[in-house]
Design a protein around this motif. Structure first.
Motif, short mmCIF file in Angstrom:
data_model
loop_
_atom_site.label_atom_id
_atom_site.label_comp_id
_atom_site.label_asym_id
_atom_site.label_seq_id
_atom_site.Cartn_x
_atom_site.Cartn_y
_atom_site.Cartn_z
N ALA A 15 41.69 26.37 77.06
CA ALA A 15 40.48 26.45 76.24
C ALA A 15 40.84 26.61 74.77
O ALA A 15 40.21 26.01 73.89
CB ALA A 15 39.61 27.62 76.70
N ARG A 16 41.88 27.39 74.47
CA ARG A 16 42.32 27.59 73.08
C ARG A 16 42.83 26.26 72.49
O ARG A 16 42.50 25.90 71.37
CB ARG A 16 43.39 28.67 73.01
N VAL A 17 43.62 25.52 73.27
CA VAL A 17 44.14 24.22 72.82
C VAL A 17 42.97 23.27 72.56
O VAL A 17 42.94 22.58 71.54
CB VAL A 17 45.12 23.64 73.86
N ARG A 18 42.00 23.23 73.48
CA ARG A 18 40.84 22.36 73.31
C ARG A 18 40.03 22.74 72.08
O ARG A 18 39.59 21.88 71.32
CB ARG A 18 39.96 22.43 74.57
N ALA A 19 39.87 24.04 71.85
CA ALA A 19 39.12 24.50 70.67
C ALA A 19 39.85 24.07 69.39
O ALA A 19 39.20 23.63 68.43
CB ALA A 19 38.95 26.01 70.71
N GLU A 20 41.16 24.18 69.36
CA GLU A 20 41.93 23.76 68.19
C GLU A 20 41.81 22.26 67.96
O GLU A 20 41.67 21.80 66.83
CB GLU A 20 43.40 24.17 68.33
N ALA A 24 40.14 20.58 64.64
CA ALA A 24 40.80 19.56 63.83
C ALA A 24 39.94 18.31 63.73
O ALA A 24 39.82 17.71 62.65
CB ALA A 24 42.18 19.22 64.41
N GLU A 25 39.32 17.91 64.84
CA GLU A 25 38.44 16.75 64.84
C GLU A 25 37.23 16.99 63.94
O GLU A 25 36.80 16.11 63.20
CB GLU A 25 37.98 16.43 66.27
N ALA A 26 36.67 18.18 63.99
CA ALA A 26 35.51 18.52 63.15
C ALA A 26 35.89 18.44 61.67
O ALA A 26 35.12 17.94 60.86
CB ALA A 26 34.98 19.90 63.50
N GLU A 27 37.05 18.95 61.32
CA GLU A 27 37.50 18.88 59.93
C GLU A 27 37.65 17.44 59.48
O GLU A 27 37.27 17.08 58.38
CB GLU A 27 38.80 19.65 59.76
N ARG A 28 38.20 16.59 60.37
CA ARG A 28 38.36 15.18 60.03
C ARG A 28 36.99 14.52 59.84
O ARG A 28 36.77 13.80 58.88
CB ARG A 28 39.13 14.46 61.14
N VAL A 29 36.07 14.81 60.75
CA VAL A 29 34.73 14.22 60.66
C VAL A 29 34.01 14.70 59.40
O VAL A 29 33.35 13.92 58.71
CB VAL A 29 33.91 14.54 61.93
N LEU A 30 34.13 15.99 59.07
CA LEU A 30 33.50 16.51 57.86
C LEU A 30 34.07 15.87 56.61
O LEU A 30 33.35 15.58 55.65
CB LEU A 30 33.64 18.03 57.79
N ALA A 31 35.38 15.62 56.60
CA ALA A 31 35.99 14.94 55.46
C ALA A 31 35.47 13.52 55.34
O ALA A 31 35.15 13.05 54.24
CB ALA A 31 37.51 14.94 55.60
N GLU A 32 35.35 12.83 56.47
CA GLU A 32 34.79 11.47 56.46
C GLU A 32 33.34 11.48 56.02
O GLU A 32 32.90 10.60 55.28
CB GLU A 32 34.89 10.83 57.85
N LEU A 33 32.58 12.48 56.46
CA LEU A 33 31.18 12.60 56.07
C LEU A 33 31.05 12.80 54.57
O LEU A 33 30.22 12.16 53.91
CB LEU A 33 30.51 13.75 56.82
N ALA A 34 31.87 13.68 54.02
CA ALA A 34 31.82 13.92 52.57
C ALA A 34 32.14 12.64 51.81
O ALA A 34 31.48 12.32 50.81
CB ALA A 34 32.81 15.03 52.19
N GLU A 35 33.12 11.90 52.29
CA GLU A 35 33.48 10.64 51.64
C GLU A 35 32.34 9.63 51.74
O GLU A 35 31.99 8.96 50.77
CB GLU A 35 34.74 10.08 52.29
#
Length: 187
Positions: A15-20, A24-35
């Motif tokens: 569960a910890r690995v999946r959460a990480e 990481a995926e959320a950070e990538r998506v948020l960066a793409e969203l900002a762009e």
């Protein structure tokens, strides 16, 4: 046979690995969203600029000595103040009229400026109620989102307490105090 604690630890690790991974995926998506939002904002601004440049200047044909270069440079007041529903909130700058915003954003600014709480600011819940909306989380969050967008673009101030206040005047605003600010006629 594996112990119950061992099985629980394995599941916790998974569960910890999946959460990480998801973090990481959320950070990538948020960066793409900002762009993507930055690209959208640039394109909206470009469209508005082209529309303003191509807008006919009232009385341009009647004015003697006004050549094509001056007519293109002139901007129709209506082109500047006709917001598109669902449009991006433009960044505030001195001389920017509140009419450049869509009606719902203008109403939020009016309510925040009319707030009589002694400068404490207005909560999103209070804004929603004053807008005649139900005090349900979805409506309050919608109003909060709009108020935050206005704060991010310089139209309002967002306090750490979650309250919204009118934008604080800058040095250039004080120099222009002799002129109406375009945000309510200078009250």
């Amino acid at each position: 046979m594996a112990s119950v604690m061992g099985l629980l630890e394995e599941r916790e690790t998974a569960a910890r690995v999946r959460a990480e991974e998801l973090r990481a995926e959320a950070e990538r998506v948020l960066a793409e969203l900002a762009e993507a939002e930055a690209v959208l904002e640039r394109r909206v601004i470009a469209r508005v600029e082209v529309a303003e440049a191509l807008a006919p200047v009232p009385g341009a044909a009647d004015a003697p000595g006004e050549g094509p270069r001056q007519a293109v440079a002139g901007v129709s007041p209506q082109a500047k103040t006709t917001p598109v529903t669902g449009s991006v909130v433009p960044r505030w700058h001195p001389g920017m009229p509140v009419e450049a915003l869509a009606a719902d954003y203008r109403r939020i600014i009016e309510l925040v400026e009319d707030e009589g709480g002694g400068g404490e600011g207005v909560l999103a819940r209070e804004l929603a109620a004053r807008l005649g909306l139900e005090a349900v989380p979805a409506k309050v969050e919608g109003v909060r989102s709009k108020a935050k967008r206005l704060a991010e673009r310089g139209w309002l101030e967002a306090l750490p307490t979650g309250r919204f206040t009118p934008r604080q005047p800058t040095g250039t605003d004080r120099a222009a105090d002799a002129e109406p600010s375009g945000r309510g006629g200078g009250s």
